[in-house]
Design an enzyme around this catalytic site. Structure first.
Site, PDB file in Angstrom:
ATOM      1  N   ASN A   1      94.356  63.388   2.730  1.00  0.00           N
ATOM      2  CA  ASN A   1      95.115  62.202   2.330  1.00  0.00           C
ATOM      3  C   ASN A   1      94.266  60.954   2.621  1.00  0.00           C
ATOM      4  O   ASN A   1      94.002  60.616   3.781  1.00  0.00           O
ATOM      5  CB  ASN A   1      96.432  62.185   3.111  1.00  0.00           C
ATOM      6  CG  ASN A   1      97.303  60.996   2.765  1.00  0.00           C
ATOM      7  OD1 ASN A   1      96.827  59.876   2.661  1.00  0.00           O
ATOM      8  ND2 ASN A   1      98.588  61.251   2.608  1.00  0.00           N
TER       9      ASN A   1
ATOM     10  N   GLY B   1      94.876  57.802   2.379  1.00  0.00           N
ATOM     11  CA  GLY B   1      95.565  56.765   3.159  1.00  0.00           C
ATOM     12  C   GLY B   1      95.468  57.049   4.651  1.00  0.00           C
ATOM     13  O   GLY B   1      95.188  56.150   5.459  1.00  0.00           O
ATOM     14  N   LYS B   2      95.680  58.323   5.022  1.00  0.00           N
ATOM     15  CA  LYS B   2      95.535  58.709   6.436  1.00  0.00           C
ATOM     16  C   LYS B   2      94.093  58.519   6.894  1.00  0.00           C
ATOM     17  O   LYS B   2      93.850  58.057   8.009  1.00  0.00           O
ATOM     18  CB  LYS B   2      95.897  60.186   6.624  1.00  0.00           C
ATOM     19  CG  LYS B   2      97.362  60.535   6.512  1.00  0.00           C
ATOM     20  CD  LYS B   2      97.490  62.002   6.919  1.00  0.00           C
ATOM     21  CE  LYS B   2      98.853  62.575   6.661  1.00  0.00           C
ATOM     22  NZ  LYS B   2      98.916  64.010   7.043  1.00  0.00           N
TER      23      LYS B   2
ATOM     24  N   ASP C   1     100.022  65.560  11.111  1.00  0.00           N
ATOM     25  CA  ASP C   1     101.123  65.937  10.217  1.00  0.00           C
ATOM     26  C   ASP C   1     102.206  64.902  10.425  1.00  0.00           C
ATOM     27  O   ASP C   1     102.536  64.539  11.547  1.00  0.00           O
ATOM     28  CB  ASP C   1     101.643  67.350  10.477  1.00  0.00           C
ATOM     29  CG  ASP C   1     102.396  67.850   9.249  1.00  0.00           C
ATOM     30  OD1 ASP C   1     101.742  68.052   8.197  1.00  0.00           O
ATOM     31  OD2 ASP C   1     103.626  68.009   9.316  1.00  0.00           O
ATOM     32  N   SER C   2     102.731  64.401   9.327  1.00  0.00           N
ATOM     33  CA  SER C   2     103.615  63.247   9.430  1.00  0.00           C
ATOM     34  C   SER C   2     104.652  63.271   8.325  1.00  0.00           C
ATOM     35  O   SER C   2     104.600  64.095   7.418  1.00  0.00           O
ATOM     36  CB  SER C   2     102.778  61.963   9.366  1.00  0.00           C
ATOM     37  OG  SER C   2     101.835  62.019   8.324  1.00  0.00           O
TER      38      SER C   2
ATOM     39  N   PHE D   1     100.357  53.512   1.655  1.00  0.00           N
ATOM     40  CA  PHE D   1     100.404  54.702   0.807  1.00  0.00           C
ATOM     41  C   PHE D   1     101.764  55.356   0.968  1.00  0.00           C
ATOM     42  O   PHE D   1     102.591  54.916   1.776  1.00  0.00           O
ATOM     43  CB  PHE D   1      99.267  55.668   1.177  1.00  0.00           C
ATOM     44  CG  PHE D   1      99.385  56.291   2.553  1.00  0.00           C
ATOM     45  CD1 PHE D   1      99.915  57.566   2.705  1.00  0.00           C
ATOM     46  CD2 PHE D   1      98.961  55.608   3.686  1.00  0.00           C
ATOM     47  CE1 PHE D   1     100.024  58.147   3.969  1.00  0.00           C
ATOM     48  CE2 PHE D   1      99.065  56.189   4.950  1.00  0.00           C
ATOM     49  CZ  PHE D   1      99.600  57.459   5.081  1.00  0.00           C
ATOM     50  N   GLY D   2     101.983  56.420   0.199  1.00  0.00           N
ATOM     51  CA  GLY D   2     103.201  57.220   0.355  1.00  0.00           C
ATOM     52  C   GLY D   2     104.476  56.387   0.291  1.00  0.00           C
ATOM     53  O   GLY D   2     104.697  55.626  -0.660  1.00  0.00           O
TER      54      GLY D   2
ATOM     55  N   HIS E   1     103.755  54.706  13.423  1.00  0.00           N
ATOM     56  CA  HIS E   1     103.843  56.022  14.054  1.00  0.00           C
ATOM     57  C   HIS E   1     102.442  56.578  14.339  1.00  0.00           C
ATOM     58  O   HIS E   1     102.187  57.137  15.390  1.00  0.00           O
ATOM     59  CB  HIS E   1     104.623  56.958  13.126  1.00  0.00           C
ATOM     60  CG  HIS E   1     104.192  56.937  11.692  1.00  0.00           C
ATOM     61  ND1 HIS E   1     104.050  55.764  10.986  1.00  0.00           N
ATOM     62  CD2 HIS E   1     103.820  57.923  10.826  1.00  0.00           C
ATOM     63  CE1 HIS E   1     103.635  56.039   9.765  1.00  0.00           C
ATOM     64  NE2 HIS E   1     103.488  57.337   9.639  1.00  0.00           N
ATOM     65  N   ARG E   2     101.522  56.390  13.382  1.00  0.00           N
ATOM     66  CA  ARG E   2     100.174  56.952  13.538  1.00  0.00           C
ATOM     67  C   ARG E   2      99.410  56.246  14.666  1.00  0.00           C
ATOM     68  O   ARG E   2      98.723  56.887  15.459  1.00  0.00           O
ATOM     69  CB  ARG E   2      99.429  56.837  12.198  1.00  0.00           C
ATOM     70  CG  ARG E   2      98.108  57.592  12.137  1.00  0.00           C
ATOM     71  CD  ARG E   2      97.690  57.868  10.706  1.00  0.00           C
ATOM     72  NE  ARG E   2      98.607  58.800  10.063  1.00  0.00           N
ATOM     73  CZ  ARG E   2      99.525  58.460   9.157  1.00  0.00           C
ATOM     74  NH1 ARG E   2      99.641  57.218   8.713  1.00  0.00           N
ATOM     75  NH2 ARG E   2     100.334  59.364   8.670  1.00  0.00           N
TER      76      ARG E   2
END
Ligand code: ITT
Length: 192
Positions: free
Chosen positions: A9, A11-12, A68-69, A150-151, A178-179
């Site tokens: 991903n 964005g991640k 994982d999110s 993103f997302g 959160h990340r």
């Protein structure tokens, strides 16, 4: 000091690189190394992060960081949760995923409370691993707003703010996300 980001991903990847910047880590990605894709068969964030970390560490021989999110809506008893990436169908169409979220949340009574969750696992090739979880509470907003991130970022406003994650700069999102909370907790696990 090479670290592989076990994510496809983009964005991640951008956010994780930014969070690791200045720590003297030589960061690369699973895609850059041509590592195999991982089937996410788990039912929890922890399980899926563990599958990605273990596969990446085995295939690369380097330390691996997996995330994982997902977004969990109270109105939907935590959905889409671990299924967040799939809610937009096989094309991963997040406009469609957010339209589905709006429909289902409204049909379930329109409680807008939601949270983003990120579970990070850092695993070494010898099988040692540490993990950490980060969460951010907020409200869903429809229609989605903003072009950044993103997302599901355009439909989420973190508590204490009036802009969506997609209306913030990467630095502003990182103040709440959160990340970044999971990364801070991971660093505490790593070095105390
Ligand atoms: P990898 O498994 O390769 O890391 P993925 O996109 O499949 O990539 P996940 O299985 O963890 O990752 O799915 C998480 C989904 O949750 C992701 O695709 C986004 O749609 C959403 N998500 C996670 N963090 C987000 C964030 O910071 N902003 C917006 N959406 C996010």
């Amino acid at each position: 000091n090479r670290l592989v980001l076990a994510t496809r991903n983009e964005g991640k990847v951008q956010e994780m690189k930014r969070l690791l910047d200045g720590r003297g880590v030589d960061v690369t990605t699973a895609a850059a190394l041509g590592l195999p894709e991982v089937e996410e068969t788990g039912t929890t964030f922890e399980e899926n992060a563990g599958l990605k970390a273990a596969s990446g560490a085995k295939a690369s021989g380097f330390a691996v960081l997996a995330d994982d999110s997902g977004l969990s809506a109270d109105a939907l008893d935590g959905a889409p949760g671990v299924y967040s990436a799939d809610w937009g169908g096989p094309e991963r169409d997040f406009a469609a995923a957010m339209a589905r979220l709006e429909r289902e949340v409204k049909a379930a009574g329109d409680n807008r409370a939601a949270r983003f969750v990120s579970v990070l696992i850092l695993e070494w090739p010898d099988g040692r691993r540490i993990s950490a979880r980060g969460e951010v509470e907020g409200q869903l907003v429809f229609p989605p707003r903003g072009e950044g991130g993103f997302g599901y970022d355009p439909c989420f406003i973190p508590d204490g703010e009036d802009r969506t994650f997609a209306e913030m700069s990467p630095e502003e999102k990182a103040k709440h996300s959160h990340r970044s909370r999971a990364m801070e907790a991971l660093m505490v696990e790593l070095i105390g």
